[in-house]
Scaffold this motif. Structure first.
Motif, PDB file in Angstrom:
ATOM      1  N   VAL A  88       0.975  -1.348   0.009  1.00 59.37           N
ATOM      2  CA  VAL A  88       0.020   0.191   0.214  1.00 59.37           C
ATOM      3  C   VAL A  88       0.817   1.201   0.312  1.00 59.37           C
ATOM      4  N   ASN A  89       0.823   2.144  -1.375  1.00 61.20           N
ATOM      5  CA  ASN A  89       2.091   3.030  -1.246  1.00 61.20           C
ATOM      6  C   ASN A  89       0.632   4.053  -1.128  1.00 61.20           C
ATOM      7  N   VAL A  90       0.772   4.297   0.446  1.00 63.40           N
ATOM      8  CA  VAL A  90       0.302   5.884   0.667  1.00 63.40           C
ATOM      9  C   VAL A  90       1.586   7.403   0.942  1.00 63.40           C
ATOM     10  N   GLY A  91       2.501   6.933   0.457  1.00 67.65           N
ATOM     11  CA  GLY A  91       3.623   7.779   0.827  1.00 67.65           C
ATOM     12  C   GLY A  91       4.413   8.454  -0.994  1.00 67.65           C
ATOM     13  N   ALA A  92       3.528   7.846  -2.277  1.00 74.68           N
ATOM     14  CA  ALA A  92       3.774   8.059  -2.927  1.00 74.68           C
ATOM     15  C   ALA A  92       3.417   9.645  -3.472  1.00 74.68           C
ATOM     16  N   GLY A  93       4.442  10.523  -3.537  1.00 70.02           N
ATOM     17  CA  GLY A  93       3.636  12.398  -4.334  1.00 70.02           C
ATOM     18  C   GLY A  93       4.178  12.645  -2.939  1.00 70.02           C
TER      19      GLY A  93
END
Length: 140
Positions: A88-93
């Motif tokens: 789960v890529n919540v840190g993208a950007g």
């Protein structure tokens, strides 16, 4: 030929696990078919007895980009490590992706997730977690 994908989870409580993953991914519970206000109304119409209405639940990406997640009721608990897991890529950007992941971790822990460990290797960084039924996943 277009090929779609659905990710299926075995679950003791499909509705509860679906609610958790909706929170984790920003998904929504799949709405009932057109013409029905709720799932029980639809299920009765197609002959599913009320005592079986808790057999499944599904989530969809509100933007239509991600795969459908399906949760099916099984009688047994999870007993072994996952061979496949979700990242789960919540840190993208995000300006500080570790802070974004930590904030989401806190939200998911309040919803029943368990933190296992932080991985910080040359190949990448993540927080390893378990959902309320013990399925491993990573927050990045």
């Amino acid at each position: 030929m277009a090929i779609g994908v659905q990710i299926t989870f075995d679950a003791r409580d499909p509705a509860r696990l679906a609610e958790f993953w909706a929170l984790a991914l920003g998904y929504v519970v799949q709405p009932p078919p057109p013409g029905f206000d709720d799932w029980p109304s639809f299920l009765v119409t197609i002959g599913i007895p009320e005592e079986q209405h808790d057999r499944a639940s599904a989530l969809v990406d509100p933007d239509g980009a991600g795969p459908r997640l399906f949760f099916q009721k099984v009688p047994e608990d999870k007993t072994a490590k996952n061979r496949v897991h979700l990242d789960v890529n919540v840190g993208a950007g995000a300006e500080d992706r570790k802070a974004a992941a930590a904030a989401h971790r806190a939200t998911l822990e309040r919803a029943g997730a368990t933190f296992l460990r932080e991985v910080d290797e040359p190949a990448g960084w993540c927080l390893v977690m378990r959902d309320p039924e013990g399925n491993e996943f990573c927050l990045q």
